[in-house]
Write an enzyme that holds these catalytic residues in place. Structure first.
Site, PDB file in Angstrom:
ATOM      1  N   ASN A   1      19.816  34.438  48.255  1.00 53.73           N
ATOM      2  CA  ASN A   1      21.047  34.484  47.457  1.00 53.73           C
ATOM      3  C   ASN A   1      20.711  34.627  45.983  1.00 53.73           C
ATOM      4  O   ASN A   1      19.770  34.017  45.469  1.00 53.73           O
ATOM      5  CB  ASN A   1      21.936  33.263  47.719  1.00 53.73           C
ATOM      6  CG  ASN A   1      21.302  31.922  47.459  1.00 53.73           C
ATOM      7  OD1 ASN A   1      20.106  31.735  47.700  1.00 53.73           O
ATOM      8  ND2 ASN A   1      22.085  30.974  47.009  1.00 53.73           N
TER       9      ASN A   1
ATOM     10  N   GLU B   1      22.700  34.464  42.407  1.00 53.42           N
ATOM     11  CA  GLU B   1      23.948  34.100  41.747  1.00 53.42           C
ATOM     12  C   GLU B   1      24.063  34.800  40.402  1.00 53.42           C
ATOM     13  O   GLU B   1      23.122  35.450  39.929  1.00 53.42           O
ATOM     14  CB  GLU B   1      24.007  32.567  41.596  1.00 53.42           C
ATOM     15  CG  GLU B   1      24.006  31.893  42.964  1.00 53.42           C
ATOM     16  CD  GLU B   1      24.219  30.398  42.937  1.00 53.42           C
ATOM     17  OE1 GLU B   1      24.125  29.782  41.852  1.00 53.42           O
ATOM     18  OE2 GLU B   1      24.486  29.838  44.027  1.00 53.42           O
TER      19      GLU B   1
ATOM     20  N   CYS C   1      25.161  36.762  48.849  1.00 55.32           N
ATOM     21  CA  CYS C   1      24.554  35.849  49.818  1.00 55.32           C
ATOM     22  C   CYS C   1      23.211  36.401  50.307  1.00 55.32           C
ATOM     23  O   CYS C   1      22.979  37.618  50.305  1.00 55.32           O
ATOM     24  CB  CYS C   1      25.443  35.684  51.033  1.00 55.32           C
ATOM     25  SG  CYS C   1      27.018  34.887  50.729  1.00 55.32           S
TER      26      CYS C   1
ATOM     27  N   GLU D   1      22.134  36.663  53.353  1.00 59.23           N
ATOM     28  CA  GLU D   1      22.233  37.512  54.546  1.00 59.23           C
ATOM     29  C   GLU D   1      22.588  38.946  54.183  1.00 59.23           C
ATOM     30  O   GLU D   1      22.031  39.899  54.724  1.00 59.23           O
ATOM     31  CB  GLU D   1      23.284  36.942  55.508  1.00 59.23           C
ATOM     32  CG  GLU D   1      22.950  35.553  56.034  1.00 59.23           C
ATOM     33  CD  GLU D   1      23.510  34.423  55.164  1.00 59.23           C
ATOM     34  OE1 GLU D   1      23.611  34.593  53.927  1.00 59.23           O
ATOM     35  OE2 GLU D   1      23.841  33.372  55.732  1.00 59.23           O
TER      36      GLU D   1
ATOM     37  N   CYS E   1      28.237  33.037  56.148  1.00 54.89           N
ATOM     38  CA  CYS E   1      29.662  32.932  55.806  1.00 54.89           C
ATOM     39  C   CYS E   1      30.438  34.066  56.481  1.00 54.89           C
ATOM     40  O   CYS E   1      29.858  34.998  57.056  1.00 54.89           O
ATOM     41  CB  CYS E   1      29.855  32.978  54.295  1.00 54.89           C
ATOM     42  SG  CYS E   1      29.652  34.633  53.588  1.00 54.89           S
TER      43      CYS E   1
ATOM     44  N   CYS F   1      29.590  37.658  55.371  1.00 54.60           N
ATOM     45  CA  CYS F   1      28.286  38.096  55.902  1.00 54.60           C
ATOM     46  C   CYS F   1      28.392  38.393  57.397  1.00 54.60           C
ATOM     47  O   CYS F   1      27.820  39.364  57.882  1.00 54.60           O
ATOM     48  CB  CYS F   1      27.217  37.047  55.632  1.00 54.60           C
ATOM     49  SG  CYS F   1      26.768  36.943  53.884  1.00 54.60           S
TER      50      CYS F   1
HETATM   51  N1  THU Z   1      25.419  31.607  50.394  1.00 54.96           N
HETATM   52  C1  THU Z   1      24.569  32.383  51.109  1.00 54.96           C
HETATM   53  O1  THU Z   1      23.513  32.816  50.613  1.00 54.96           O
HETATM   54  N2  THU Z   1      24.899  32.700  52.390  1.00 54.96           N
HETATM   55  C2  THU Z   1      26.064  32.329  52.985  1.00 54.96           C
HETATM   56  O2  THU Z   1      26.311  32.721  54.129  1.00 54.96           O
HETATM   57  C3  THU Z   1      27.020  31.483  52.294  1.00 54.96           C
HETATM   58  C4  THU Z   1      26.642  31.055  50.932  1.00 54.96           C
HETATM   59  C5  THU Z   1      25.079  31.271  49.011  1.00 54.96           C
HETATM   60  C6  THU Z   1      26.036  31.791  47.970  1.00 54.96           C
HETATM   61  C7  THU Z   1      25.843  30.812  46.842  1.00 54.96           C
HETATM   62  O3  THU Z   1      24.764  31.245  46.045  1.00 54.96           O
HETATM   63  C8  THU Z   1      25.442  29.522  47.532  1.00 54.96           C
HETATM   64  O4  THU Z   1      25.071  29.873  48.856  1.00 54.96           O
HETATM   65  C9  THU Z   1      26.541  28.472  47.582  1.00 54.96           C
HETATM   66  O5  THU Z   1      27.684  28.985  48.148  1.00 54.96           O
END
Ligand code: THU
Length: 138
Positions: A49, A51, A60, A62, A95, A98
Site C-alpha cells: 500500500n 498512501e 491498496c 492488492e 477490501c 480490490c
Molecule cells: N489497504 C490495503 O492495502 N488493502 C486493503 O485491502 C484495504 C486497505 C491499505 C490502505 C491504507 O493504506 C491502509 O490499508 C489502511 O486502510
C-alpha cells in the site's frame, strides 16, 4: 465460507507478501500491507500500500500488485493465489474495491490467504466476492 490454514506450498507466496508489507508507505494510517499474487504462469508479483497526503489517492497493496502483474505479463494473466500480509494485529482480507478488480483476473479455483503475525486465514477467492459486478450478467 471455508476457512483454515493454507497448504505449505503457499509459504513462498506468504514470504513474498510479508517482504512487500515491510516496504509499505503508510505514514498516515500506520497500517502496513503487502500482497503477493501467484499467477498461472508460476510468477509471483508483489505490491504494497502506498498512501498519499491527499488521503483518498491511496492505493491498496492488492491493486498495486495487480497493476504490476498486468504491466509485466499483460492482460491475459490469471491469478491462482492471492496472499495478503499485514504487520498489524489481525489479518485483513482484500477490501471491496480490490476484490472487484481482482475478480476480473482470478482463475476459478483461486485461493486467498491473509495473515498477520499470529493468525492466518485461507479460503477460495470466490467466497470473498460471490456476485461481482459484471456487465454480462444479463
Ligand atoms: N489497504 C490495503 O492495502 N488493502 C486493503 O485491502 C484495504 C486497505 C491499505 C490502505 C491504507 O493504506 C491502509 O490499508 C489502511 O486502510
Amino acid at each position: 465460507m471455508t476457512q483454515g490454514s493454507p497448504h505449505p506450498e503457499f509459504q513462498p507466496l506468504l514470504d513474498a507478501a510479508l517482504d512487500a508489507a515491510r516496504n509499505s508507505y503508510s505514514p498516515y494510517s500506520g497500517f502496513k500491507v503487502g500482497s503477493a499474487l501467484r499467477l498461472t504462469n508460476a510468477a509471483i508479483v508483489t505490491g504494497t500500500n502506498v498512501e498519499s497526503v491527499s488521503y483518498g489517492l491511496t492505493i491498496c497493496a492488492e491493486r498495486a500488485a495487480l497493476v504490476r502483474a498486468i504491466a509485466e505479463f499483460g492482460p491475459e494473466i490469471r491469478i491462482e493465489a492471492i496472499a495478503v500480509a499485514n504487520l498489524n494485529q489481525a489479518p485483513s482480507p482484500p477490501c471491496g474495491a480490490c476484490r472487484q478488480m481482482l475478480a476480473e483476473f482470478a482463475a476459478p479455483h483461486a485461493q486467498v490467504v491473509f495473515f498477520s503475525e499470529h493468525e492466518v486465514r485461507s479460503m477460495p477467492f470466490a467466497d470473498l466476492l460471490p456476485f461481482a459486478f459484471n456487465t454480462k450478467l444479463g
